[in-house]
Design an enzyme around this catalytic site. Sequence first.
Site, short mmCIF file in Angstrom:
data_model
loop_
_atom_site.label_atom_id
_atom_site.label_comp_id
_atom_site.label_asym_id
_atom_site.label_seq_id
_atom_site.Cartn_x
_atom_site.Cartn_y
_atom_site.Cartn_z
N CYS A 326 0.84 -1.20 0.00
CA CYS A 326 0.00 0.00 0.00
C CYS A 326 0.88 1.26 0.00
CB CYS A 326 -0.98 -0.02 1.17
SG CYS A 326 -2.37 1.11 0.97
N HIS A 431 -3.75 -5.38 1.39
CA HIS A 431 -3.44 -5.71 2.79
C HIS A 431 -3.85 -7.15 3.05
CE1 HIS A 431 -2.44 -1.64 4.05
NE2 HIS A 431 -3.50 -1.21 3.39
#
Length: 488
Positions: A326, A431
Site C-alpha cells: 500500500c 493488505h
Amino acid sequence: MVQGCTSDAGKTTLVAGLCRVLARQGVRVAPFKPQNMALNSAVTADGGEIGRAQALQAQAARVAPTVDMNPVLIKPSSDTGAQIIIHGQARHEMDARAYHEYKTIAFEAVRESWQRLRRDYDVVLVEGAGSPAEVNLRDRDIANMGFALPHQVPVLLVADIDRGGVFAHLTGTLNCLAPEEQDLIKGFVINRFRGDVSLLMPGVDWLTERTGKPTLGVLRYLMGLHLDAEDAIATQRTASGQATHLRVAVLVYPRISNHTDLDALRANPALAVTWVGPGQPIPPCDLLILPGSKNVQADLRWLREQGHEAAIQRHLRYGGKLLGVCGGFQMLGLSLSDPHGLEGGGHAAGLGLLDMHTTLAAEKQLRQVQGQLCGVWAGEEAQLQGYEIHLGVSAGPALQQPSAVLRDSDGSLRPDGACSADGQVLGSYVHGLFDEPAAQAALLRWAGWQGAQAVDLNALREASLERLADEVEGQLDLKALGAWIEGN
C-alpha cells in the site's frame, strides 16, 4: 459496556472474549465501539472502513462486520490532524480542536448505529476508548461515559495489573467520575494477572469495601494469543522466531498503518521478524518490508532522514528482496503527488525502484479482494484474499508486470501491484498478503526460503478466541453479568 482505566487495559480483548462466550451459547451478539482512534482498520463487505479490533470482535461473535460496529473512526495523519471516518466513509480532515467541536454531529452517527444494532441483535457489547477518567475530554465525550450515561448502559471497568498500581487505577478512575457515572459502574475486572491469585484476594476485598463494587473476576495473563492489535506497536527492536530459514525486517515509520499485515509472519516460528524503529539501522535481512502508511510523503521523508534510502540500496545490491504494501508500494515509485492536500499536499520523489507515479485521489478505494499472485516472479500461482484501503492511484510501465491478479465482485479481473524486471522488488495495494497460507508460502519462497512452510493465521486467531473465551468463562462471574444484561 467495557471501559478501561488506561489504554491497552484489555477492553478489546475482554469484549472479544465475551462475544465468543455469548456466541457459543447461541446468543446473537454484536460488538460496538462508538469512537475509535486507530491506524489498523478493516473493510466490511459493503465497502466501509472500521477499526480492525471491531472486525476481530465480529469474528469472535461469529457475525459479519458492519460499519455500525464502529460508526466513528479517527485515523491520525499527524500529531494534531486526522481523517474522520463516519459510517465507514472518509468525511473530513480535521485538527484536534475542530474535531472536538464536531463531536456533537458525530454523536448522531453513533446513535443511529446503536439503534440499528439494538434492533438487530440480542446483546450489544460496547467498548470504550482510552479512559473515562480523562476529565479534559469530558465535554462532548461520545466514547465513554458520554455514551453510557444517556443510554444507561451498565459498565465494567477493567484494569491491567501487569502495569502495576491496579487498585490505584481502579479507585482513582472511579473518583474522577461524577456520582451518576459511578453508579453505572457495576463491577471491576482485573486483567493480565500472573502468580497465585490467593495473594491478590486481600486487595480485592479491600477494593470491594472501599468502593462498594464487586470484582467480577481476575483474568490471567494469556501468553501467545494471536489476536489483531487495535493500533499500538512496539517500536523498540524486537524479533519473533528463530531465523532458521528467513530474516525479515519491517520499517516502523511514524504513521505506519495496518501493521497487522505482518501478523502471519510474526507467528511463523521459522522466521525472525524485526521491527526497525526510530534511530535503528536496518539489520542484515533476506526480506525488507515497507508497510502501509497514513501519510506517505511524511513517512518517506522520515525514512530518508533515518538514512534508510542508502540502506535499502545496499540491501538490494547484496541480493535482498524488498516488498512494499500500500503506502510502502507507493514509496517504491518515481514520484508521489498530493494535489488535493489530503495528506498535507505537495510533491515528492519516490525511491525510484519501480517505473510508476502515484497521485492521491479524492475518493478512497475500499474493497475486499481475492485473486492470485502472478506466476511471473513467484514461479507459480497462489490464491490470496485481503482488502484495499488507499487514496493513491498509481500509473506507469511498472504496472505492466503486476504482482497479482484480482477478481472484483462482478467477476472481472484486474492487475494489482508491480514487480521489478529483476524480481527483487515487489509491491501491492493488497493488505493481508500473507494471511492465506498458499500466498504466504509463495512469497516466502520468493524471498529465499525454498521449502517454505506457512502458518494459517485465521486458524491461530480462532484458536486464540476459543482460548480467550475459556478464560472468560472460567474466571468471570457470568451470572452477575447476565443479570445486568437482562436488566438492560
